[in-house]
Design an enzyme around this catalytic site. Structure first.
Site, short mmCIF file in Angstrom:
data_model
loop_
_atom_site.label_atom_id
_atom_site.label_comp_id
_atom_site.label_asym_id
_atom_site.label_seq_id
_atom_site.Cartn_x
_atom_site.Cartn_y
_atom_site.Cartn_z
N TYR A 59 41.75 50.44 -13.20
CA TYR A 59 41.32 50.60 -11.80
C TYR A 59 39.90 51.12 -11.74
O TYR A 59 39.56 52.07 -12.44
CB TYR A 59 42.24 51.55 -11.03
N GLU A 61 37.68 51.39 -8.55
CA GLU A 61 37.08 51.39 -7.21
C GLU A 61 35.69 52.03 -7.26
O GLU A 61 35.49 53.06 -7.88
CB GLU A 61 37.97 52.13 -6.22
N ASP A 205 26.08 29.39 1.65
CA ASP A 205 27.37 29.40 0.94
C ASP A 205 27.32 28.27 -0.08
O ASP A 205 27.54 27.10 0.25
CB ASP A 205 28.51 29.21 1.94
N THR A 231 31.51 31.04 -4.80
CA THR A 231 32.65 31.20 -5.69
C THR A 231 32.11 31.06 -7.11
O THR A 231 30.99 30.58 -7.31
CB THR A 231 33.72 30.11 -5.48
N LYS A 234 33.94 26.86 -9.28
CA LYS A 234 33.79 25.43 -9.02
C LYS A 234 32.78 24.86 -10.03
O LYS A 234 33.05 24.90 -11.22
CB LYS A 234 33.44 25.22 -7.55
N ARG A 240 38.34 32.19 -11.32
CA ARG A 240 38.45 32.25 -9.87
C ARG A 240 37.91 33.59 -9.43
O ARG A 240 38.42 34.65 -9.79
CB ARG A 240 39.90 32.10 -9.43
C1 LIG Z 1 35.72 26.98 -1.89
C2 LIG Z 1 34.85 27.48 -0.80
C3 LIG Z 1 35.04 28.75 -0.23
C4 LIG Z 1 36.26 29.60 -0.46
O1 LIG Z 1 36.60 29.91 -1.68
P1 LIG Z 1 38.09 30.42 -2.05
O2 LIG Z 1 37.82 31.02 -3.37
O3 LIG Z 1 38.95 29.22 -2.05
O4 LIG Z 1 38.48 31.44 -1.03
C5 LIG Z 1 34.12 29.19 0.70
N1 LIG Z 1 33.09 28.41 1.08
C6 LIG Z 1 32.89 27.18 0.58
C7 LIG Z 1 31.73 26.39 1.04
C8 LIG Z 1 33.77 26.67 -0.37
O5 LIG Z 1 33.58 25.44 -0.84
#
Ligand SMILES: *Cc1c(COP(=O)(O)O)cnc(C)c1O
Length: 426
Positions: A59, A61, A205, A231, A234, A240
């Site tokens: 942990y 925090e 994003d 994220t 991807k 993740r």
């Molecule tokens: C995948 C994605 C997210 C969210 O990601 P999670 O890990 O699935 O919550 C947010 N914004 C965009 C543009 C994404 O492609």
């Protein structure tokens, strides 16, 4: 198909054979199929190992050097490594590597820069945006006032006249750019200019394209965006997780929003795996990977166009291709499910101005991050397009025999390209 005997995970197999068999079956599925979902990838064995470490027992925090728990001798260094590597890879002044995933990372941005009820401007979900950009069914659309822009009807590119008009009229606190089904380069400079004019916080994003940006295959939002949200799982090919990046001036607001604003203890095993993935992303071979992802997507788009497929925006600049199946007389969902039976894994997706319902839309979304991680090159994209073409035609006719034949062909080719991280064929 019979579930194969698990080839690894001895402790898991002994303790929970039922679960181990499922993991083994998933390994086989990921090995045998052509995975075209653009948000997915294969992480390296090193990233996978990092996620399975005892770091998860701890942990922590707080942040490195200012924790609420003792015993952080190693964890502080792990998190600092991840932070420093993120700063170097993306060229940013500040990085927070603690968000549990992309959606909570975006929620932390709202917490940092807006009050409930404030207006936020984002791309509409059916136009290619993400739920968390203020869409109605998301908490971000019910606790905040989401206003949406879209793409132009004539070329399916982002409608910057609409973005500017909405920004001037609605005066949003936050503007989101980036999405989940945007096949073209995001013009961060154009968004930056609009955001500055209306004094909004611009959030880039880059969840889908982070790996392309890290590898120099897509322009960086760094000079233009106030906050970069991504994220890590991807195109970046990490575990993740998620990161928020910014200039130093926004560091405090972002850190406070993530913890204690939204989350408790960070997932240290994930942080470690993010650090590993960022080390991989800093290597010259990752630049090659990012450019190969784009080259493959372009080659696949060309091959699909040659077979008479309608592609949203007419092609791609990045890792994804959005196919409008209206002219093929097959709904997206029917095609996606048929292709799955053929060993080709895609997702059904809305296309801009889709006349069909979101749960039964007109398109499918495909991408090249996973197949590129397995080493498939542009010379294989004509074959991939041929399978998609044959599979979609078979879906229209309900021709299960052809789908089964494709599945065998796919498995044969995939066996020649062992996937990173899988204990099969490596
Ligand atoms: C995948 C994605 C997210 C969210 O990601 P999670 O890990 O699935 O919550 C947010 N914004 C965009 C543009 C994404 O492609």
């Amino acid at each position: 198909m019979t579930i194969p005997a698990p080839v690894s995970h001895p402790a898991l197999s002994a303790a929970d054979p039922e679960l181990a068999a499922l993991v083994g079956a998933e390994e086989q599925l990921q090995a045998d199929t052509l995975r075209l979902i653009p948000s997915e990838n294969y992480v390296s064995a090193a990233v996978l190992e990092a996620t399975g470490t005892v770091l998860q027992n701890k942990y922590s925090e707080g942040y490195a050097g200012r924790r609420y728990y003792e015993g952080q001798q190693n964890i502080d260094r792990v998190e600092t490594l991840a932070v420093e590597r993120a700063k170097a890879v993306f060229g940013v002044e500040h990085a927070n590597v603690q968000p549990y995933s992309g959606s909570p990372a975006n929620l932390a941005v709202y917490l940092a820069f807006a009050e409930p009820g404030d207006t936020v401007l984002g791309m509409a979900l059916p136009m290619g945006g993400h739920l968390t950009h203020g869409w109605g069914v998301s908490a971000t659309g019910s606790w905040f006032r989401g206003v949406q822009y879209g793409v132009r009807a004539d070329n399916a590119l982002i409608d910057f006249d609409q973005v500017r008009d909405l920004a001037r009229k609605e005066r949003p606190k936050i503007i989101f750019c980036g999405g989940t089904a945007v096949p073209r380069t995001i013009d961060f400079a154009a968004f930056g200019e609009i955001a500055r004019e209306v004094d909004a916080v611009l959030v880039a994003d880059i969840a889908h394209i982070a790996g392309l940006i890290a590898g120099g295959a897509h322009p960086s939002p760094v000079p233009h965006a106030d906050v970069i949200s991504t994220t890590t799982h991807k195109t970046l090919r990490g575990p993740r997780g998620a990161m928020l990046m910014s200039r130093t001036s926004h560091a405090k607001a972002i850190d406070k929003a993530v913890f204690p604003g939204l989350q408790g203890g960070p997932h240290n095993h994930t942080t470690a795996a993010i650090a590993v993935a960022l080390r991989e992303a800093a290597a010259p071979s990752f630049r090659e990977y990012a450019h190969a992802v784009v080259a493959n997507a372009r080659a696949l788009a060309e091959a699909l166009l040659a077979r008479g497929f309608d592609l949203v925006s007419g092609g791609t600049d990045n890792h994804l291709v959005l196919i409008d199946l209206t002219s093929k007389d097959v709904p997206g969902k029917v095609a996606a499910k048929a292709l799955d039976r053929a060993g080709i894994v895609v997702n059904y997706n809305t296309v801009p101005f889709d006349p069909r319902k979101p749960f039964d839309p007109s398109g499918i979304r495909i991408g090249t991050p996973s197949l590129t991680s397995r080493g498939l090159g542009t010379d294989r994209m004509a074959q991939v397009a041929e399978w998609i073409d044959r599979g979609v035609a078979a879906a229209a006719k309900g021709d299960e025999e052809t789908l089964a034949a494709i599945r065998t062909e796919v498995a044969e080719l995939m066996a020649a390209y062992p996937a990173p991280g899988l204990p099969i064929g490596a």
